[in-house]
Design a protein around this motif. Structure first.
Motif, PDB file in Angstrom:
ATOM      1  N   THR A 151       0.820  -1.223   0.000  1.00 25.86           N
ATOM      2  CA  THR A 151       0.000   0.000   0.000  1.00 25.86           C
ATOM      3  C   THR A 151       0.847   1.263   0.000  1.00 25.86           C
ATOM      4  O   THR A 151       0.687   2.121  -0.871  1.00 25.86           O
ATOM      5  N   GLU A 152       1.746   1.388   0.964  1.00 24.61           N
ATOM      6  CA  GLU A 152       2.539   2.623   1.080  1.00 24.61           C
ATOM      7  C   GLU A 152       3.410   2.837  -0.157  1.00 24.61           C
ATOM      8  O   GLU A 152       3.517   3.956  -0.667  1.00 24.61           O
ATOM      9  N   ARG A 153       4.015   1.765  -0.625  1.00 24.26           N
ATOM     10  CA  ARG A 153       4.882   1.850  -1.804  1.00 24.26           C
ATOM     11  C   ARG A 153       4.074   2.295  -3.032  1.00 24.26           C
ATOM     12  O   ARG A 153       4.505   3.159  -3.797  1.00 24.26           O
ATOM     13  N   ALA A 154       2.889   1.710  -3.215  1.00 21.98           N
ATOM     14  CA  ALA A 154       2.047   2.062  -4.364  1.00 21.98           C
ATOM     15  C   ALA A 154       1.561   3.500  -4.272  1.00 21.98           C
ATOM     16  O   ALA A 154       1.512   4.216  -5.281  1.00 21.98           O
ATOM     17  N   MET A 155       1.214   3.939  -3.070  1.00 18.50           N
ATOM     18  CA  MET A 155       0.774   5.327  -2.904  1.00 18.50           C
ATOM     19  C   MET A 155       1.899   6.278  -3.303  1.00 18.50           C
ATOM     20  O   MET A 155       1.664   7.283  -3.972  1.00 18.50           O
ATOM     21  N   GLY A 156       3.114   5.959  -2.894  1.00 14.33           N
ATOM     22  CA  GLY A 156       4.263   6.782  -3.275  1.00 14.33           C
ATOM     23  C   GLY A 156       4.487   6.792  -4.770  1.00 14.33           C
ATOM     24  O   GLY A 156       4.789   7.834  -5.370  1.00 14.33           O
ATOM     25  N   TYR A 157       4.329   5.633  -5.395  1.00 10.16           N
ATOM     26  CA  TYR A 157       4.494   5.534  -6.851  1.00 10.16           C
ATOM     27  C   TYR A 157       3.476   6.433  -7.552  1.00 10.16           C
ATOM     28  O   TYR A 157       3.829   7.204  -8.451  1.00 10.16           O
ATOM     29  N   LEU A 158       2.219   6.353  -7.131  1.00 13.97           N
ATOM     30  CA  LEU A 158       1.164   7.155  -7.766  1.00 13.97           C
ATOM     31  C   LEU A 158       1.366   8.644  -7.522  1.00 13.97           C
ATOM     32  O   LEU A 158       1.120   9.465  -8.405  1.00 13.97           O
ATOM     33  N   GLU A 159       1.841   8.987  -6.336  1.00 17.46           N
ATOM     34  CA  GLU A 159       2.144  10.386  -6.033  1.00 17.46           C
ATOM     35  C   GLU A 159       3.226  10.915  -6.972  1.00 17.46           C
ATOM     36  O   GLU A 159       3.128  12.009  -7.526  1.00 17.46           O
ATOM     37  N   GLY A 160       4.278  10.112  -7.143  1.00 13.28           N
ATOM     38  CA  GLY A 160       5.366  10.495  -8.040  1.00 13.28           C
ATOM     39  C   GLY A 160       4.920  10.581  -9.479  1.00 13.28           C
ATOM     40  O   GLY A 160       5.301  11.503 -10.212  1.00 13.28           O
ATOM     41  N   LEU A 161       4.112   9.623  -9.904  1.00 11.67           N
ATOM     42  CA  LEU A 161       3.588   9.621 -11.273  1.00 11.67           C
ATOM     43  C   LEU A 161       2.759  10.872 -11.530  1.00 11.67           C
ATOM     44  O   LEU A 161       2.914  11.541 -12.554  1.00 11.67           O
ATOM     45  N   SER A 162       1.897  11.204 -10.591  1.00 11.00           N
ATOM     46  CA  SER A 162       1.054  12.391 -10.726  1.00 11.00           C
ATOM     47  C   SER A 162       1.895  13.657 -10.798  1.00 11.00           C
ATOM     48  O   SER A 162       1.677  14.519 -11.653  1.00 11.00           O
ATOM     49  N   ALA A 163       2.905  13.752  -9.924  1.00  6.29           N
ATOM     50  CA  ALA A 163       3.757  14.937  -9.909  1.00  6.29           C
ATOM     51  C   ALA A 163       4.567  15.043 -11.203  1.00  6.29           C
ATOM     52  O   ALA A 163       4.654  16.111 -11.809  1.00  6.29           O
ATOM     53  N   ALA A 164       5.152  13.922 -11.631  1.00  5.13           N
ATOM     54  CA  ALA A 164       5.994  13.944 -12.834  1.00  5.13           C
ATOM     55  C   ALA A 164       5.208  14.307 -14.080  1.00  5.13           C
ATOM     56  O   ALA A 164       5.699  14.992 -14.968  1.00  5.13           O
ATOM     57  N   ALA A 165       3.955  13.842 -14.134  1.00  4.18           N
ATOM     58  CA  ALA A 165       3.123  14.114 -15.310  1.00  4.18           C
ATOM     59  C   ALA A 165       2.325  15.406 -15.167  1.00  4.18           C
ATOM     60  O   ALA A 165       1.600  15.795 -16.080  1.00  4.18           O
ATOM     61  N   GLY A 166       2.440  16.055 -14.001  1.00  2.00           N
ATOM     62  CA  GLY A 166       1.690  17.290 -13.781  1.00  2.00           C
ATOM     63  C   GLY A 166       0.191  17.082 -13.757  1.00  2.00           C
ATOM     64  O   GLY A 166      -0.575  17.945 -14.172  1.00  2.00           O
ATOM     65  N   LEU A 167      -0.251  15.942 -13.242  1.00  2.00           N
ATOM     66  CA  LEU A 167      -1.674  15.610 -13.260  1.00  2.00           C
ATOM     67  C   LEU A 167      -2.445  16.235 -12.104  1.00  2.00           C
ATOM     68  O   LEU A 167      -3.647  16.457 -12.196  1.00  2.00           O
ATOM     69  N   GLY A 168      -1.785  16.435 -10.977  1.00  2.00           N
ATOM     70  CA  GLY A 168      -2.467  16.990  -9.823  1.00  2.00           C
ATOM     71  C   GLY A 168      -3.403  16.006  -9.148  1.00  2.00           C
ATOM     72  O   GLY A 168      -4.300  16.392  -8.403  1.00  2.00           O
ATOM     73  N   ILE A 169      -3.208  14.715  -9.414  1.00  2.00           N
ATOM     74  CA  ILE A 169      -4.055  13.704  -8.797  1.00  2.00           C
ATOM     75  C   ILE A 169      -3.462  13.365  -7.429  1.00  2.00           C
ATOM     76  O   ILE A 169      -2.276  13.084  -7.306  1.00  2.00           O
ATOM     77  N   THR A 170      -4.303  13.411  -6.392  1.00  2.00           N
ATOM     78  CA  THR A 170      -3.861  13.059  -5.055  1.00  2.00           C
ATOM     79  C   THR A 170      -4.749  11.944  -4.529  1.00  2.00           C
ATOM     80  O   THR A 170      -5.769  11.610  -5.116  1.00  2.00           O
ATOM     81  N   GLU A 171      -4.350  11.366  -3.385  1.00  2.00           N
ATOM     82  CA  GLU A 171      -5.166  10.312  -2.765  1.00  2.00           C
ATOM     83  C   GLU A 171      -6.524  10.912  -2.448  1.00  2.00           C
ATOM     84  O   GLU A 171      -6.611  11.978  -1.868  1.00  2.00           O
ATOM     85  N   ASP A 172      -7.582  10.154  -2.853  1.00  2.00           N
ATOM     86  CA  ASP A 172      -8.975  10.615  -2.649  1.00  2.00           C
ATOM     87  C   ASP A 172      -8.996  11.758  -1.700  1.00  2.00           C
ATOM     88  O   ASP A 172      -9.714  12.408  -1.277  1.00  2.00           O
TER      89      ASP A 172
END
Length: 175
Positions: free
Chosen positions: A154-175
């Motif tokens: 869980t924690e590792r995946a959340m970090g991955y998604l956070e990084g992906l969002s930041a790198a792509a400039g998506l602005g997607i955060t955990e619900d």
């Protein structure tokens, strides 16, 4: 399936190491300059095989269809949620602007953004467990996170998604 285009690059500095990677539609195989044509043929075949195995391992079968996504949810529910989360439907949807996925607990439906088709399988599994947990607990309270944290990455995946969002400039955060 057609054989990929292969480009062999030899280097006098390279002594023993052989490696390969994809560059667009081409597989680049790096070899020591001193290798014979016979050794080259062997290593090109070997590296194509290794690359294919590696890529196959990285791709989740759930990416292929809504049915495969639903099957993966059933496996994850059995493994981490005591078979209690049973969605009515799970489907891929066009990229969402602000979320990786969403769940409507009252209808038992889960929608997963196509942005996640290329993430590692363990990241997709986390998102699915997260949405399945919403079928058990609608909000993001303590009870919800207790279910989600049964998934060990869980924690590792959340970090991955956070990084992906930041790198792509998506602005997607955990619900």
């Amino acid at each position: 399936m057609a054989e990929p285009r292969v480009e062999v690059r030899r280097s006098p500095r390279r002594r023993r190491m052989v490696s390969a990677y994809r560059e667009g539609d081409t597989v680049v195989v790096l070899l020591p300059a001193r290798m014979t044509k016979g050794e080259e043929k062997h290593w090109v075949a070997e590296m194509l095989s290794r690359l294919q195995r590696s890529e196959t391992r990285r791709k989740s079968p759930a990416r292929t269809s809504d049915e495969a996504l639903m099957a993966r949810c059933a496996e994850l529910s059995a493994r981490y949620l005591d078979l209690l989360a049973e969605p009515v439907s799970v489907r891929w949807v066009p990229p969402m602007r602000t979320r990786w996925a969403s769940c409507t607990p009252t209808e038992g439906t889960i929608r997963v953004s196509e942005r996640l088709r290329d993430v590692p399988p363990w990241v997709l599994d986390y998102v699915l467990v997260h949405e399945l947990a919403h079928l058990l607990v609608p909000g993001h309270g303590k009870d919800f996170w207790e279910w989600v944290h049964r998934y060990p990455k869980t924690e590792r995946a959340m970090g991955y998604l956070e990084g992906l969002s930041a790198a792509a400039g998506l602005g997607i955060t955990e619900d």
